[in-house]
Design a protein around this motif. Structure first.
Motif, PDB file in Angstrom:
ATOM      1  N   VAL A  47      36.878 -41.343  17.383  1.00 34.12           N
ATOM      2  CA  VAL A  47      36.630 -41.153  18.811  1.00 34.12           C
ATOM      3  C   VAL A  47      37.927 -41.489  19.541  1.00 34.12           C
ATOM      4  O   VAL A  47      38.873 -42.005  18.945  1.00 34.12           O
ATOM      5  N   ILE A  48      37.945 -41.221  20.824  1.00 38.10           N
ATOM      6  CA  ILE A  48      39.088 -41.609  21.650  1.00 38.10           C
ATOM      7  C   ILE A  48      38.685 -42.864  22.417  1.00 38.10           C
ATOM      8  O   ILE A  48      37.702 -42.853  23.161  1.00 38.10           O
ATOM      9  N   LEU A  49      39.417 -43.947  22.197  1.00 40.11           N
ATOM     10  CA  LEU A  49      39.172 -45.212  22.892  1.00 40.11           C
ATOM     11  C   LEU A  49      40.393 -45.522  23.726  1.00 40.11           C
ATOM     12  O   LEU A  49      41.494 -45.687  23.191  1.00 40.11           O
ATOM     13  N   ASP A  50      40.197 -45.582  25.026  1.00 40.38           N
ATOM     14  CA  ASP A  50      41.281 -45.872  25.967  1.00 40.38           C
ATOM     15  C   ASP A  50      42.517 -45.017  25.701  1.00 40.38           C
ATOM     16  O   ASP A  50      43.651 -45.491  25.707  1.00 40.38           O
ATOM     17  N   GLY A  51      42.282 -43.737  25.435  1.00 35.25           N
ATOM     18  CA  GLY A  51      43.371 -42.783  25.300  1.00 35.25           C
ATOM     19  C   GLY A  51      43.963 -42.623  23.922  1.00 35.25           C
ATOM     20  O   GLY A  51      44.907 -41.850  23.753  1.00 35.25           O
ATOM     21  N   SER A  52      43.440 -43.314  22.923  1.00 33.88           N
ATOM     22  CA  SER A  52      43.962 -43.192  21.565  1.00 33.88           C
ATOM     23  C   SER A  52      42.835 -42.959  20.569  1.00 33.88           C
ATOM     24  O   SER A  52      41.765 -43.549  20.701  1.00 33.88           O
ATOM     25  N   ALA A  53      43.127 -42.147  19.565  1.00 34.38           N
ATOM     26  CA  ALA A  53      42.142 -41.909  18.506  1.00 34.38           C
ATOM     27  C   ALA A  53      41.984 -43.185  17.679  1.00 34.38           C
ATOM     28  O   ALA A  53      42.971 -43.805  17.294  1.00 34.38           O
ATOM     29  N   VAL A  54      40.727 -43.564  17.443  1.00 37.59           N
ATOM     30  CA  VAL A  54      40.408 -44.721  16.596  1.00 37.59           C
ATOM     31  C   VAL A  54      39.225 -44.350  15.713  1.00 37.59           C
ATOM     32  O   VAL A  54      38.409 -43.505  16.061  1.00 37.59           O
ATOM     33  N   LYS A  55      39.165 -45.008  14.584  1.00 39.64           N
ATOM     34  CA  LYS A  55      37.992 -44.870  13.720  1.00 39.64           C
ATOM     35  C   LYS A  55      36.977 -45.881  14.228  1.00 39.64           C
ATOM     36  O   LYS A  55      37.186 -47.087  14.145  1.00 39.64           O
ATOM     37  N   SER A  56      35.886 -45.378  14.777  1.00 41.47           N
ATOM     38  CA  SER A  56      34.918 -46.247  15.443  1.00 41.47           C
ATOM     39  C   SER A  56      34.170 -47.148  14.482  1.00 41.47           C
ATOM     40  O   SER A  56      33.485 -48.077  14.908  1.00 41.47           O
ATOM     41  N   CYS A  57      34.327 -46.938  13.178  1.00 42.03           N
ATOM     42  CA  CYS A  57      33.735 -47.853  12.202  1.00 42.03           C
ATOM     43  C   CYS A  57      34.610 -49.085  11.988  1.00 42.03           C
ATOM     44  O   CYS A  57      34.224 -50.000  11.266  1.00 42.03           O
ATOM     45  N   THR A  58      35.793 -49.102  12.616  1.00 44.02           N
ATOM     46  CA  THR A  58      36.692 -50.247  12.479  1.00 44.02           C
ATOM     47  C   THR A  58      36.785 -51.065  13.758  1.00 44.02           C
ATOM     48  O   THR A  58      37.543 -52.020  13.817  1.00 44.02           O
ATOM     49  N   VAL A  59      36.034 -50.671  14.773  1.00 45.63           N
ATOM     50  CA  VAL A  59      36.085 -51.340  16.071  1.00 45.63           C
ATOM     51  C   VAL A  59      34.728 -51.951  16.366  1.00 45.63           C
ATOM     52  O   VAL A  59      33.705 -51.262  16.319  1.00 45.63           O
ATOM     53  N   LEU A  60      34.725 -53.230  16.663  1.00 42.33           N
ATOM     54  CA  LEU A  60      33.488 -53.864  17.109  1.00 42.33           C
ATOM     55  C   LEU A  60      33.204 -53.421  18.536  1.00 42.33           C
ATOM     56  O   LEU A  60      34.130 -53.257  19.338  1.00 42.33           O
ATOM     57  N   ALA A  61      31.942 -53.256  18.868  1.00 42.40           N
ATOM     58  CA  ALA A  61      31.580 -52.844  20.224  1.00 42.40           C
ATOM     59  C   ALA A  61      32.109 -53.838  21.250  1.00 42.40           C
ATOM     60  O   ALA A  61      32.551 -53.434  22.330  1.00 42.40           O
ATOM     61  N   VAL A  62      32.103 -55.128  20.924  1.00 41.53           N
ATOM     62  CA  VAL A  62      32.603 -56.123  21.876  1.00 41.53           C
ATOM     63  C   VAL A  62      34.110 -55.971  22.098  1.00 41.53           C
ATOM     64  O   VAL A  62      34.612 -56.331  23.164  1.00 41.53           O
ATOM     65  N   GLN A  63      34.831 -55.441  21.126  1.00 46.08           N
ATOM     66  CA  GLN A  63      36.258 -55.200  21.304  1.00 46.08           C
ATOM     67  C   GLN A  63      36.507 -54.049  22.277  1.00 46.08           C
ATOM     68  O   GLN A  63      37.557 -53.995  22.906  1.00 46.08           O
ATOM     69  N   ALA A  64      35.558 -53.152  22.392  1.00 46.17           N
ATOM     70  CA  ALA A  64      35.696 -52.005  23.287  1.00 46.17           C
ATOM     71  C   ALA A  64      35.187 -52.308  24.696  1.00 46.17           C
ATOM     72  O   ALA A  64      35.239 -51.443  25.564  1.00 46.17           O
ATOM     73  N   ASP A  65      34.704 -53.523  24.929  1.00 48.47           N
ATOM     74  CA  ASP A  65      34.161 -53.910  26.235  1.00 48.47           C
ATOM     75  C   ASP A  65      35.150 -53.569  27.350  1.00 48.47           C
ATOM     76  O   ASP A  65      36.328 -53.888  27.268  1.00 48.47           O
TER      77      ASP A  65
END
Length: 178
Positions: free
Chosen positions: A51-69
């Protein structure tokens, strides 16, 4: 104990209570119903969950939801305009850049990130951008051709800009206009 997180997903704000160990991919799929983001390997090797998180592609299985707050997330659902396909999606269709389709959302989101950063990548740069995405079906040649075609279409103004689409702004504005 759950923590409150705030995410803007495809242009829409969400407030959720999540367990601190929950992955962003789980929140997207299970809590928000955005099942276009796939879970392929559970080890961050395949890229199907990109997915795109804050303008960069990331593997969403490596990001905790709280990190994306507080962050902005773009998924394949947000890339698609209300009136058809995004130029990247159209190019994947026209260039036969998919077979089973399981890896396709991750490939497309990776392409959106690449084209937002480099509107005219070489085949080598496209291949390098795709190194974190695994396809078991196509052999990649048609995927590279699709991304090259999409880059040409976007540069010629035939559709949404990749940066808009990656944040969901393209879909949000298309929905508002329609």
């Amino acid at each position: 104990m759950a923590e409150r997180v705030s995410l803007t997903v495809n242009g829409k704000r969400h407030q959720l209570d999540v367990e601190p160990r929950r992955l962003l991919v789980q929140v997207l799929r299970e809590d928000l119903g955005l099942t276009g983001t796939h879970v392929g390997c559970d080890t961050s090797q395949c890229g199907a969950c990109t997915v795109i998180l804050d303008g960069s592609a990331v593997k969403s299985c490596t990001v905790l939801a709280v990190q994306a707050d507080g962050g902005s997330v773009g998924t394949i659902e947000g890339l698609t305009p209300a009136d058809g396909l995004h130029p990247i999606q159209q190019a994947f269709w026209e260039q036969h850049g998919l077979q089973c389709g399981f890896c396709t959302p991750g490939m497309i989101m990776t392409a959106a990130d690449l084209l937002a950063r480099d509107p005219d990548p070489t085949d080598g740069e496209i291949r390098h951008a795709l190194t974190g995405n695994y396809c078991r079906c196509t052999g990649y040649q048609n995927i590279v051709a699709a991304i090259r075609t999409a880059a040409d279409e976007i540069r010629m103004g035939a559709g949404a800009k990749p940066a808009e689409a990656a944040t969901g702004a393209g879909a949000a504005s298309a929905a508002a206009a329609g």
